[in-house]
Motif scaffolding. Structure first.
Motif, PDB file in Angstrom:
ATOM      1  N   PHE A 150       0.812  -1.213   0.000  1.00 32.62           N
ATOM      2  CA  PHE A 150       0.000   0.000   0.000  1.00 32.62           C
ATOM      3  C   PHE A 150       0.847   1.266   0.000  1.00 32.62           C
ATOM      4  O   PHE A 150       0.332   2.370   0.189  1.00 32.62           O
ATOM      5  N   MET A 151       2.172   1.081  -0.172  1.00 30.18           N
ATOM      6  CA  MET A 151       3.105   2.200  -0.363  1.00 30.18           C
ATOM      7  C   MET A 151       3.033   3.196   0.786  1.00 30.18           C
ATOM      8  O   MET A 151       3.008   4.410   0.591  1.00 30.18           O
ATOM      9  N   LEU A 152       3.002   2.671   2.013  1.00 25.48           N
ATOM     10  CA  LEU A 152       2.946   3.526   3.198  1.00 25.48           C
ATOM     11  C   LEU A 152       4.362   3.877   3.643  1.00 25.48           C
ATOM     12  O   LEU A 152       5.283   3.064   3.509  1.00 25.48           O
ATOM     13  N   PRO A 153       4.568   5.052   4.203  1.00 24.64           N
ATOM     14  CA  PRO A 153       5.921   5.463   4.610  1.00 24.64           C
ATOM     15  C   PRO A 153       6.427   4.665   5.818  1.00 24.64           C
ATOM     16  O   PRO A 153       5.666   4.352   6.740  1.00 24.64           O
ATOM     17  N   SER A 166      12.303  18.240   2.739  1.00 26.74           N
ATOM     18  CA  SER A 166      13.405  17.597   2.012  1.00 26.74           C
ATOM     19  C   SER A 166      12.826  16.792   0.855  1.00 26.74           C
ATOM     20  O   SER A 166      11.609  16.573   0.774  1.00 26.74           O
ATOM     21  N   ARG A 167      13.714  16.360  -0.032  1.00 20.31           N
ATOM     22  CA  ARG A 167      13.261  15.603  -1.188  1.00 20.31           C
ATOM     23  C   ARG A 167      12.804  14.198  -0.762  1.00 20.31           C
ATOM     24  O   ARG A 167      13.282  13.662   0.240  1.00 20.31           O
ATOM     25  N   PRO A 168      11.910  13.584  -1.532  1.00 21.26           N
ATOM     26  CA  PRO A 168      11.475  12.218  -1.219  1.00 21.26           C
ATOM     27  C   PRO A 168      12.663  11.255  -1.234  1.00 21.26           C
ATOM     28  O   PRO A 168      13.627  11.436  -1.991  1.00 21.26           O
ATOM     29  N   CYS A 169      12.578  10.236  -0.407  1.00 20.76           N
ATOM     30  CA  CYS A 169      13.677   9.270  -0.296  1.00 20.76           C
ATOM     31  C   CYS A 169      13.610   8.236  -1.425  1.00 20.76           C
ATOM     32  O   CYS A 169      12.728   8.276  -2.294  1.00 20.76           O
ATOM     33  N   LEU A 170      14.540   7.274  -1.387  1.00 23.33           N
ATOM     34  CA  LEU A 170      14.645   6.273  -2.449  1.00 23.33           C
ATOM     35  C   LEU A 170      13.364   5.449  -2.584  1.00 23.33           C
ATOM     36  O   LEU A 170      12.978   5.081  -3.706  1.00 23.33           O
ATOM     37  N   ASN A 171      12.685   5.140  -1.458  1.00 19.71           N
ATOM     38  CA  ASN A 171      11.471   4.310  -1.525  1.00 19.71           C
ATOM     39  C   ASN A 171      10.415   4.924  -2.446  1.00 19.71           C
ATOM     40  O   ASN A 171       9.670   4.201  -3.110  1.00 19.71           O
ATOM     41  N   HIS A 173      11.009   6.756  -5.126  1.00 18.73           N
ATOM     42  CA  HIS A 173      11.442   6.628  -6.512  1.00 18.73           C
ATOM     43  C   HIS A 173      11.354   5.190  -7.017  1.00 18.73           C
ATOM     44  O   HIS A 173      11.230   4.980  -8.239  1.00 18.73           O
ATOM     45  N   ILE A 174      11.431   4.214  -6.120  1.00 18.58           N
ATOM     46  CA  ILE A 174      11.292   2.820  -6.570  1.00 18.58           C
ATOM     47  C   ILE A 174       9.871   2.314  -6.347  1.00 18.58           C
ATOM     48  O   ILE A 174       9.616   1.118  -6.351  1.00 18.58           O
ATOM     49  N   GLY A 179       5.001   8.796  -1.161  1.00 18.11           N
ATOM     50  CA  GLY A 179       5.581  10.135  -1.108  1.00 18.11           C
ATOM     51  C   GLY A 179       4.751  11.115  -0.318  1.00 18.11           C
ATOM     52  O   GLY A 179       4.511  12.249  -0.776  1.00 18.11           O
ATOM     53  N   VAL A 180       4.328  10.730   0.877  1.00 16.53           N
ATOM     54  CA  VAL A 180       3.532  11.617   1.733  1.00 16.53           C
ATOM     55  C   VAL A 180       4.308  12.891   2.051  1.00 16.53           C
ATOM     56  O   VAL A 180       3.728  13.980   2.204  1.00 16.53           O
ATOM     57  N   CYS A 181       5.627  12.800   2.116  1.00 10.90           N
ATOM     58  CA  CYS A 181       6.464  13.942   2.490  1.00 10.90           C
ATOM     59  C   CYS A 181       6.353  15.105   1.501  1.00 10.90           C
ATOM     60  O   CYS A 181       6.711  16.241   1.827  1.00 10.90           O
ATOM     61  N   ARG A 182       5.829  14.879   0.312  1.00 12.52           N
ATOM     62  CA  ARG A 182       5.665  15.961  -0.654  1.00 12.52           C
ATOM     63  C   ARG A 182       4.527  16.889  -0.260  1.00 12.52           C
ATOM     64  O   ARG A 182       4.429  17.999  -0.748  1.00 12.52           O
TER      65      ARG A 182
END
Length: 607
Positions: A150-153, A166-171, A173-174, A179-182
């Protein structure tokens, strides 16, 4: 002997024959044993009779009984429930008590605006909890899978405080995090994904996929194509996970699968819990082997399921327990519906039963510094041969000779599935003048078994094996079986049969053969035993033959006869030691003159 026995017998003679529970106490009134009975008088009196044949454990318990209480019930079923309740409450010393090697584990949904799903060992932090679960591994895997699907952080950022910092982490991008941080995902949409993940953890079945598919179609009808695409991706992720880990369509909707392994005086029980077509949890227990021949499965199920809130519709087991009607009544009373005890004969459920047994065997192996294959091999070997328990201590015998010369036998020992070389023995056949494998085997076994009868010999010769294997077919077994009866010994005896290429083929009784080709671990173990005993006996035969050859050379020396040659080999044992001996030492050992010793030294140096 318990000095209170006369009092206890007198009290028991007046006891009711109704069903109920009895409570054994020590002098300080502490409870040491709790049992149930269909007939209290008959059951309790069995402990205090004149000539008891108690097992050591029961005898120890009886020796400590100062008095007992009893509670009469209306039925044996009520007695069962009361027994289970009192055992859990008091944990008596002599009752079989289930002990899990781990604490409980929980899945936490944190109490935040953007909740996280984590694996926890307690419920101290605020939030919503799923569980308890007994398997930390399965709990962790469920959390990891739900977060990934479910692509949860899973990072340590705080939301919404850390939006856009800050920019989204590697998780991200893969495509393993949304990308909740956006800061572009609303709390409502995020919570909806979390609830879908929680539903996935609870069921993990096709039902959660069906709900998401219905929601996806509804979003498409409403022209909310972005939401529909997101749901499509989640559905595909769940299906992909199911193909990889068999979360969906495991073939078992609601069942517990109980596998038991016995090893080294202990019992190891694995319970694989399947709910909604997936492996939901696993529990492993270890406890001592009970005395008195009680049904292990009955004892375990009574304690494991008593007051358990989650009762499955099916319980898959390898045999129907002794108290099956009482256990079923208890299960159905707690569940409020039908519960089936099932012994599978084929198919997917039989595979799951084997998996549960393998889990138990692997756990037993870790606890006893063995491999799971060794544990399974001994258990399956015992079952194949109809033994009461796995054969931990196995002796194997083989006869070797060159025509009628150098007739010898080798005995090898396997303990817990591995060679115990310090217990190996060699025998020289003495009573057979001509080659006679059956007669030689009987002679060797008689000499070995007499040590058990008389109690004379080292720790290995006086030990009674759990199983004796003879390198040969039913002829060898029939030659030795009457001897066992003569000596009053009841030791399981079988032969190891080879094919025309000298490879292990089957195990022989006195009248038939037991095929073991289909049991890989058993086949490998018996093959190793047969190869080892053959190697050991043949090496001894070659050694004896060499000594005879060397002995004949020594007899060529004038003044050296068979007795003097035997003295030399008994003293020095090997040719290397003979060569290292001086002429003076040879003269002293053989009792010959210096001149004869010098000639002897010369012959030995040329051997």
């Amino acid at each position: 002997m318990n000095p209170r026995l006369p009092y206890l017998r007198e009290k028991t003679a007046k006891l009711t024959s109704s069903p109920g529970v009895y409570i054994m106490r020590k002098k300080d009134s502490s409870i040491i044993y709790i049992g149930k009975a269909k007939n209290l008088r008959n059951r309790v009196s069995s402990y205090f009779r004149e000539n008891p044949d108690h097992t050591p454990k029961v005898a120890a318990m009886v020796s400590n009984v100062y008095d007992y209480d009893f509670i009469v019930t209306d039925s044996e079923y009520e007695a069962l429930l009361l027994e289970c309740s009192l055992i859990k409450q008091h944990k008596p010393k002599y009752n079989i008590l289930l002990k899990d090697d781990k604490g409980y584990h929980y899945i936490r949904i944190s109490d935040e605006e953007y909740p996280r799903i984590t694996n926890e060992k307690n419920t101290k932090q605020p939030g919503r909890y799923l569980g308890p679960y007994t398997s930390g591994f399965i709990t962790k895997e469920a959390v990891n899978e739900a977060n990934r699907v479910f692509m949860l952080p899973t990072c340590r950022r705080k939301f919404p405080q850390d939006f856009g910092k800050s920019r989204p982490c590697l998780n991200y991008h893969i495509k393993q995090c949304m990308g909740v941080c956006r800061g572009r995902i609303s709390a409502g949409d995020y919570r909806e994904a979390v609830e879908q993940a929680v539903e996935f953890i609870r069921s993990g079945s096709a039902q959660s996929v069906e709900r998401m598919e219905a929601e996806m179609l509804r979003a498409a009808d409403e022209l909310d194509f972005e939401k529909a695409a997101m749901l499509r991706d989640r559905i595909n992720a769940v299906k992909k996970a199911s193909e990889k880990q068999k979360i969906i369509n495991s073939g078992v909707e609601s069942a517990d699968v109980i596998g038991i392994a016995e090893y080294s005086g202990g019992l190891y029980v694995s319970v694989l819990m399947y709910r909604e077509d997936r492996l939901f949890d696993k529990a492993v227990f270890e406890f001592p082997l009970p005395d008195g021949g009680e049904d292990i499965l009955s004892l375990f199920m009574m304690q494991f399921y008593y007051k358990k809130p989650d009762i499955p519709r099916n319980i898959i087991i390898d045999h129907i327990p002794e108290d099956d009607l009482l256990i079923t009544e208890m299960l159905e009373g707690q569940a409020g519906r039908k519960v089936k005890l099932h012994v599978p004969q084929k198919g997917r459920q039989l595979e799951l039963l084997r998996l549960a047994k393998n889990n138990s065997a692997e756990y037993a192996a870790i606890k006893n510094d063995r491999t799971g294959k060794e544990v399974i091999a001994l258990e399956q070997l015992g079952q194949s041969l109809g033994l009461a328990k796995p054969p931990r201590y196995i002796e194997a015998y083989d006869i070797s000779n060159l025509s009628s010369e150098s007739m010898v036998a080798g005995m090898v020992v396997f303990e817990d599935g591995r060679p115990l070389k310090k217990a190996y023995k060699r025998f020289t056949v003495k009573e057979q003048e001509l080659q006679n494998d059956y007669g030689s085997m009987r002679e060797v076994l008689k000499r070995r078994l007499m040590h058990i009868v008389t109690g004379e010999g080292d720790e290995f010769f006086t030990r009674t094996p759990d199983l004796i294997l003879l390198d040969g077919g039913k002829g060898h077994v029939n030659a030795v079986t009457p001897l066992m009866k003569e000596l009053g010994l009841d030791i399981p005896l079988f032969g190891m049969v080879k094919d025309d290429k000298h490879r292990t083929r089957a195990i022989a009784t006195g009248g038939r053969e037991i095929q073991i080709n289909g049991l890989r671990q058993v086949f490998d173990l018996v093959t190793r035993i047969q190869d080892e005993v053959h190697r050991y006996s043949v090496s001894f035969m070659h050694l004896k033959h060499k000594k005879k050859t060397y002995s004949s050379e020594l007899l060529k020396v004038r003044g050296i006869g068979e007795k003097k040659a035997a003295k030399l080999f008994m003293k020095y044992k090997t040719i290397a030691n003979l060569r290292a001996a001086s002429a003076e030492e040879l003269a002293q050992t053989a009792g010959v003159s210096t001149d004869v010793a010098q000639e002897l030294k010369k012959v030995i140096s040329e051997l």
